[in-house]
Design an enzyme around this catalytic site. Sequence first.
Site, PDB file in Angstrom:
ATOM      1  N   ASN A   1     144.555  58.193  52.011  1.00 21.51           N
ATOM      2  CA  ASN A   1     144.811  57.040  51.179  1.00 21.51           C
ATOM      3  C   ASN A   1     144.967  55.915  52.105  1.00 21.51           C
ATOM      4  O   ASN A   1     145.303  54.738  51.561  1.00 21.51           O
ATOM      5  CB  ASN A   1     145.700  57.321  50.135  1.00 21.51           C
TER       6      ASN A   1
ATOM      7  N   HIS B   1     167.405  43.988  43.313  1.00 18.92           N
ATOM      8  CA  HIS B   1     166.093  44.310  44.147  1.00 18.92           C
ATOM      9  C   HIS B   1     165.215  43.185  44.021  1.00 18.92           C
ATOM     10  O   HIS B   1     164.881  42.611  42.860  1.00 18.92           O
ATOM     11  CB  HIS B   1     165.512  45.414  43.232  1.00 18.92           C
ATOM     12  N   HIS B   2     164.880  42.797  45.167  1.00 20.89           N
ATOM     13  CA  HIS B   2     163.872  41.356  45.463  1.00 20.89           C
ATOM     14  C   HIS B   2     162.332  42.417  45.868  1.00 20.89           C
ATOM     15  O   HIS B   2     162.440  42.268  47.273  1.00 20.89           O
ATOM     16  CB  HIS B   2     164.246  40.459  46.410  1.00 20.89           C
TER      17      HIS B   2
ATOM     18  N   GLU C   1     159.733  47.999  54.098  1.00 19.84           N
ATOM     19  CA  GLU C   1     158.456  47.551  54.641  1.00 19.84           C
ATOM     20  C   GLU C   1     158.574  46.540  55.695  1.00 19.84           C
ATOM     21  O   GLU C   1     157.671  45.877  56.026  1.00 19.84           O
ATOM     22  CB  GLU C   1     157.557  47.217  53.493  1.00 19.84           C
TER      23      GLU C   1
ATOM     24  N   GLU D   1     163.845  50.403  55.710  1.00 20.00           N
ATOM     25  CA  GLU D   1     163.254  51.768  55.555  1.00 20.00           C
ATOM     26  C   GLU D   1     162.360  51.862  56.652  1.00 20.00           C
ATOM     27  O   GLU D   1     162.765  52.568  57.523  1.00 20.00           O
ATOM     28  CB  GLU D   1     162.311  51.426  54.317  1.00 20.00           C
TER      29      GLU D   1
ATOM     30  N   GLU E   1     160.345  58.518  49.280  1.00 14.13           N
ATOM     31  CA  GLU E   1     159.420  58.335  48.226  1.00 14.13           C
ATOM     32  C   GLU E   1     158.073  59.192  48.663  1.00 14.13           C
ATOM     33  O   GLU E   1     157.623  59.425  47.530  1.00 14.13           O
ATOM     34  CB  GLU E   1     159.129  56.440  48.353  1.00 14.13           C
TER      35      GLU E   1
END
Length: 728
Positions: free
Chosen positions: A206, A427-428, A498, A516, A522
């Site tokens: 993917n 959370h943004h 990210e 992260e 995840e």
Amino acid sequence: MKTKILLSALLLLCGMVNAQNLKSPDGKLECDYGVENGRPFYSLKKNGVTIIDKSFLGFVFTPNAAEPYTFKKTVDNSDVDFYSGFEQKGVKNSSFKETWKPVWGEESEILNSYNEATVTFTQKTSGKSFDVCFRLFDDGLGFRYEFPVQKNFAYFVVKHELTEFKLSSDNTAWWIPGDYDSQEYQYTECKVSEIQKNFYKQVRDNASQTFFSENGVQTPLLMKTADGKNFILIHEAALVDYSCMHLEFIPKDNKFISHLTPDALGNACYMQTPCKTPWRTITVTDNAAGILSSRLTLNLNEPCAYEDVSWIKPVKYVGVWWEMITNKSSWSYTDEFSSVRLGATDFKTAKPNGRHGANNQNVKKYIDFAAKNGFDAVLVEGWNIGWEDWFGFSKDEVFDFVTPYPDFDVKMLNDYAHSKGVKIIMHHETSSSIRNYERQMDTAFKFMQHFGYSAVKTGYVGNIVPRGEHHYGQWLVNHYLYNLKKAAEYKICVNGHEAVRPTGLCRTYPNLIGNESAAGTEYESFGGNNIEHTCILPFTRLIGGPMDYTPGIFEMDLSKVAPDNTSHVNSTLAGQLALYVTMYSPLQMAADLVENYERFPDAFQFIKDVAVDWQKSLYLEADPMRFVTIARKAKNSENWFLGSKTGLYDRVSSVKLDFLDADKQYVATIYADAPNADYKTNPQSYKITKGLVNSKTVLNLKTVKGGGYAVSLIPANANDLKSLKKLK
Ligand code: NOJ
Ligand code: CA
């Protein structure tokens, strides 16, 4: 032989080779530097043995209309040569030694000791110079390019940095493919000569990425020399106002060469003198444990930039998160798709999908659970409007970071949390629309301050807007730092997902409590991480700073969490507990659902007990991808915690508890794989053993592949001494 010596002498006389030497404080490492045939170089030896062979330095610039260049063109006549025709002009030597105290960390004091040489290299034709500052520590080398203010050399554009790392053998490497936007990969172990052959081995179907070279890898790059005598780690430190460095392997020369992330125009970095590059780092240690105990990356970063750090706190948290990741619930409030930006009023009439995770009742459940079990905070994702079409459409405006869905009452929930001594983590998710986020940032942080949020998890999923920019380019690197500094103005801590992989900047900006920048838990829901994954991350990704890995999954069969999820968490339950010690972070999540913790209260006790800030850390057993065993003493406490994560193969871990105080008895609670545990078929089989131990005790614990164990070691009280037996 004679001819060789004569030739060397002749070359030296002619000024073709001109080498000087810098030694580490303990004298074991030596860095030679100089100019050969007009090209600046360096090399690195340990105990007289070459680790990095003669490697050249320099740049290719993009012609810059703003500057009347007097540089000559490169061979293809299109770019500017700033790598040949140099001579060495001067050297400044110095030494430095200090002990500093991080705001949070793996230990409370860090020694920073090095010898330094700043060498000036001047290009004869252009008359322009760069300095290279070499810092040699007992465990490695850091060097960076510095560009002093010079005549006709104010603005320049770096197209390529030509820093080489020429290897001395066909090293074994642990690597992930070079990608300008993601580090979310599984690692490959192979000889450097076989990188190309193995390039797509761990690239999942993917993945839509294109790679700059089939020999291109990311840093931190871990290697072991062919004779097994040295571990080498190449990375960078203090990545500020520059683009992220990858490495390209050149098989014919057995060397890596730096490859900078380009921008939309194909340029890497826009510079103005005086300026400097990040540090290029080469850590060299006798064994893999040495890579874990090295503080070279942190030491090469500037001291803390903030005077008041009282607001920066380590955090243990739970969250309305895993249920969305597993697809048990949703981030979005409706399933109604919209081609326009939905406003708050649209949601008054929109049909709820009945699966929205961030609803008042569910969030309260997590707050109650956090309060009952001593957690500091609850992360809530999917609280704000925008999740209906947030991803995959390259939309400029998605989130506004202040408007909640109708079933999330910001004030009520924050008040409720605060009344129980718990904070909500904001959370943004930016959907990688940087312009949109930067426009809203002040408003978003004011909103957080108003409601009493003190930490934010940011996210950068998808392609960057402005389109064509990359997560690891200079432009984004500057954005992440802007975000961090802006957050500090509001006394807010940041956990960036990210974002570019860290380079030790948390020393300077300790409100960067997590990143992260690797495949985290995840991925256990997206097909599973490899069993060796958490046994390589401490030697690679974690070198630049802590990771929000989000451990603590107790239910491995995800079809039991969400019926349509076919993924399996590739770990035993005891192995998940080990991660709280082996994956250092001042920000630790208990990521699983409340109901899964309630099924295993005895194992959950370890997550409740384990500390998140440390006075001391000892790296007891280490073999990349195979195992890692670490003992840590909690800050301001006599409690120790031990974690051992097992990767590729079953094993017996043997640990002497000689780090404990000799005059004390401790209660050891051991949470280990049971003999019949199996990460695939029987992951929840664990055994808890409790008993007395002391500094003479040796633990021999069997662990299965993908498994591990965790131990708490708490000084015994009179009652314990009476009621508990000595562990054998
Ligand atoms: C990816 C992050 O890694 C994950 O933690 C988050 O839940 C999603 N993006 C949504 O923002
Ligand atoms: Ca991610």
